[in-house]
Design an enzyme around this catalytic site. Structure first.
Site, PDB file in Angstrom:
ATOM      1  N   LYS A 280       0.970  -1.187  -0.058  1.00  0.00           N
ATOM      2  CA  LYS A 280      -0.120   0.014  -0.015  1.00  0.00           C
ATOM      3  C   LYS A 280       0.928   1.190   0.138  1.00  0.00           C
ATOM      4  O   LYS A 280       1.669   1.535   0.880  1.00  0.00           O
ATOM      5  CB  LYS A 280      -1.072  -0.040   1.317  1.00  0.00           C
ATOM      6  CG  LYS A 280      -1.864   1.176   1.253  1.00  0.00           C
ATOM      7  CD  LYS A 280      -2.914   1.276   2.373  1.00  0.00           C
ATOM      8  CE  LYS A 280      -3.990   2.438   2.660  1.00  0.00           C
ATOM      9  NZ  LYS A 280      -4.722   2.237   3.682  1.00  0.00           N
ATOM     10  N   LYS A 333      -2.117  -1.518  -3.690  1.00  0.00           N
ATOM     11  CA  LYS A 333      -2.845  -0.468  -3.844  1.00  0.00           C
ATOM     12  C   LYS A 333      -2.050   0.806  -4.022  1.00  0.00           C
ATOM     13  O   LYS A 333      -1.148   1.018  -3.098  1.00  0.00           O
ATOM     14  CB  LYS A 333      -3.800  -0.413  -2.412  1.00  0.00           C
ATOM     15  CG  LYS A 333      -4.773   0.957  -2.556  1.00  0.00           C
ATOM     16  CD  LYS A 333      -5.476   1.025  -1.134  1.00  0.00           C
ATOM     17  CE  LYS A 333      -6.457   2.078  -0.935  1.00  0.00           C
ATOM     18  NZ  LYS A 333      -7.157   2.065   0.174  1.00  0.00           N
TER      19      LYS A 333
END
Length: 412
Positions: A280, A333
């Site tokens: 992330k 992400k």
């Protein structure tokens, strides 16, 4: 055998039918309608045996067939050139829709989508300005209706993101593990309504923190790692007790996957999966999401715990840690700007890979589509196919419902 077909020309001679007539006696299967038609106007179709047809062809009585099609003409002025001496012409495998479909390497279906849904305590569905088509859904009605729409087109996985009232936020995010909080209540409601629905949950403190960070903030601004993980374990257990199928730590604290696995197992939730936000990044593509949940950091940024967008090899370190700690799914992400990271994890891990097409990606496609700068639907579907091609098994996307409708042939 013979059967009668009405409205045949009266001059038709069945004896000249391709030079063949079955030597056996024929039968006329007449319907009530055919019985009313004069015999002279009926067409008798005479069928011979296979051997008789073969004998006729051998004798030169070949049945007629369409002629060879002429070659399409080139535009006037096209130069006449010799054929290139190519051993392979890849275009041959792309020359028709049937061939393109047969050789397509990547496919996508509604089963590949996880639908992120925003929920709140109210009854009204509140539109999110920066995310056209997305709403904060009332957890008792609007959410249930949206899930029903998704299930109708084959999307049976959702992930829940709550907007928490400011009065319930605190520096330690204790509301995150309230067993009767918004998320546990919502899980119980959905499982009661749709027992086979796959529910993913977000494990992080930022929706519940008065500081807007994913962890507990020390007075000098440092995000406390181990103390935060302690809170996250209680949050994950509360979600599992409510019926969550997959808990998804998005906080990026070190060691949280192993701690969550141990906490879940200790409470008898060995069957609950962990989808770790493995890579992330501290991305600028998250802006609309934070508006939706009113979860912007009150100070600073998240760069001390989320990954540097400039880093590639670091994702392997995170991947190996998550694998060793018991993660079931690895997530990247954002999605489209990080296709190289998706492929990196795909090539180095046997675990399922998830990609999150984040709010900024969604908003850009929507904005350009609204301005008629792109074909929104085609770009949306292409972007999702690219995530699949890079190696994502599942995709978290706000376009899940719209994309599934496209795949099912429905209009938007």
């Amino acid at each position: 055998m013979a059967s009668s077909i009405p409205n045949a020309p009266s001059a038709f001679n069945s004896q000249s039918y391709v030079g063949l007539r079955a030597p056996l006696r024929t039968f006329n299967f007449s319907s009530p309608q055919a019985a009313k038609i004069p015999r002279s106007q009926r067409l008798f179709v005479v069928r011979a045996s296979d051997s008789e047809f073969e004998a006729a062809v051998v004798a030169g009585k070949v049945p007629p067939a369409p002629p060879v099609r002429p070659r399409p003409a080139a535009p006037v002025g096209t130069p006449v050139v010799p054929s290139l001496p190519l051993h392979r012409r890849p275009r041959r495998n792309r020359k028709s829709p049937a061939l393109r479909s047969a050789f397509q390497e990547t496919s996508i279906s509604p089963a590949n989508f996880v639908y992120p849904l925003f929920i709140h305590e109210g009854e009204e569905d509140t539109p999110i300005g920066a995310m056209p088509g997305c709403y904060r859904l009332g957890w008792r009605h609007g959410l249930v209706e949206e899930v029903a729409k998704a299930r109708d087109v084959g999307v049976n996985s959702v992930v829940l993101f709550p907007k928490i009232p400011d009065a319930l936020k605190s520096p330690t995010g204790d509301e995150a593990y309230n067993e009767n909080g918004l998320v546990p209540r919502t899980i119980r409601l959905l499982k009661d309504k749709y027992p086979d629905l796959v529910i993913y949950t977000d494990v992080a403190l930022d929706p519940y923190s008065s500081d807007g960070h994913d962890g507990i903030v020390r007075e000098d601004g440092v995000i406390m790692n181990d103390e935060t993980v302690h809170q996250l374990c209680k949050q994950a257990v509360a979600q599992a007790q409510a019926g969550a199928d997959v808990v998804s730590p998005s906080d990026m604290m070190d060691g949280r996957v192993g701690a969550l696995r141990a906490a879940l197992d200790a409470e008898g939730f060995q069957h609950v999966s962990i989808m770790s936000y493995t890579a992330k990044y501290a991305s600028s593509f998250y802006g609309p999401f934070r508006e939706a949940l009113d979860s912007n950091p009150r100070f600073g940024d998240k760069k001390t715990y989320q990954m540097n967008p400039a880093n590639y090899r670091e994702a392997l370190t995170e991947m190996r840690e998550d694998e060793s700690e018991g993660a079931d799914i690895l997530l990247v992400k954002p999605g489209l700007p990080y296709l190289d990271i998706i492929r990196l994890l795909r090539d180095n891990s046997p675990l399922p890979i998830a990609a999150y097409q984040v709010s900024g990606e969604y908003a850009m496609i929507k904005a350009a589509g609204a301005l008629k700068m792109i074909d929104e639907e085609k770009v949306m579907m292409e972007s999702l196919m690219c995530l699949r091609r890079a190696g994502a098994d599942i995709i978290l996307t706000y376009s899940a419902l719209q994309a599934a409708r496209c795949l099912c042939g429905e209009k938007r």
